[in-house]
Design an enzyme around this catalytic site. Sequence first.
Site, PDB file in Angstrom:
ATOM      1  N   ASP A  67       0.782  -1.216  -0.227  1.00  0.00           N
ATOM      2  CA  ASP A  67      -0.043   0.033   0.058  1.00  0.00           C
ATOM      3  C   ASP A  67       0.857   1.333  -0.104  1.00  0.00           C
ATOM      4  O   ASP A  67       2.032   1.518   0.408  1.00  0.00           O
ATOM      5  CB  ASP A  67      -0.963  -0.001   1.199  1.00  0.00           C
ATOM      6  CG  ASP A  67      -2.048  -1.208   1.275  1.00  0.00           C
ATOM      7  OD1 ASP A  67      -2.093  -1.580   0.038  1.00  0.00           O
ATOM      8  OD2 ASP A  67      -2.391  -1.285   2.157  1.00  0.00           O
ATOM      9  N   PHE A  68       0.314   2.255  -0.655  1.00  0.00           N
ATOM     10  CA  PHE A  68       1.168   3.738  -0.750  1.00  0.00           C
ATOM     11  C   PHE A  68       1.443   3.991   0.808  1.00  0.00           C
ATOM     12  O   PHE A  68       2.718   4.457   0.866  1.00  0.00           O
ATOM     13  CB  PHE A  68      -0.116   4.583  -1.050  1.00  0.00           C
ATOM     14  CG  PHE A  68       0.376   6.101  -0.805  1.00  0.00           C
ATOM     15  CD1 PHE A  68       1.516   6.630  -1.598  1.00  0.00           C
ATOM     16  CD2 PHE A  68      -0.364   6.747  -0.424  1.00  0.00           C
ATOM     17  CE1 PHE A  68       1.765   7.882  -1.325  1.00  0.00           C
ATOM     18  CE2 PHE A  68      -0.163   8.146   0.187  1.00  0.00           C
ATOM     19  CZ  PHE A  68       0.977   8.694  -0.481  1.00  0.00           C
TER      20      PHE A  68
END
Length: 312
Positions: A67-68
């Site tokens: 995930d970012f």
Amino acid sequence: MEPGSVENLSIVYRSGDFLVVNKHWDVRIDSKTWQETLTLQKQLRHRFPELADPDTCYGFRFCHQLDFSTSGALCVALNKAAAGSAYRCFKERRVTKAYLALVRGHVQDSQVTISYAIGRNSTEGRAHTMCIEGTQGCENPKPSLTELVVLEHGLYAGDPVSKVLLKPLTGRTHQLRVHCSALGHPVVGDLTYGQAAGREDPPFRMMLHAFYLRIPTRAECVEACTPDPFLPSLDACWSPHILVQPLDQLVQALRAAPDPDPMDGGPGPCGPSTLLPGPGRPPPPCTKSPETEAQRASCLQWLSEWTLEPDN
């Protein structure tokens, strides 16, 4: 706590076929939009311009996703054959991953097996998020399993938190964040699945970090352990008070654990032999679902770009 930059790229493993980077928090892996000023792809091109492959969409073959907002170990294959061998390890469930996290509240049990099925959330305003089975708007929930081990209890900015090691035994989207939230202990700084702690200013990052990664390809065992970012010396807001289990003991257990047999795929996602040691709850029985035609088509599409030729 320093923001990412194009020069700030940490390499924790390198061979002729693979890199493992320690991804910075709040840095996207790749992006086709001009607004993204910093991505891992750009960091790699800056550090290793000679390794960029013009035949790929982004120049580098990322073997999996983070995930970012998640930091930590991310594997990059340097050629199609290596990417294919890594993909087969993921498909055969032979990859070992472990994450560190700070979660809200003090988790009472020293080890917990979280087994909520996870599906997509179709509720208006919750697009691109996941939820557990039984939640209104939950579509197509799939069996999901996470092993949680408590490392420390303490305070973060004055609020009670636990430092935990998370081992995902399945690979659902946002699995660790959804499971921690469903357990009542959301990840600190998770603005999507978390709960407000009553403070005006949220933490500077989401406290989830990909700590350990092992991909046992037939040619080499790609293994990397990244530095622990959740230390008082690195973040003065984190104040541990009670040691529940030393992290180094769990790292030794992860390194010593045998890889599943590639001939039969090893134990399924609920196989007890894949769990971390300790007095945890036994996982519920479940069965390994056969690969669907849609999954097979997706695999072949992936292989057509990343490997020399698809498996038949």
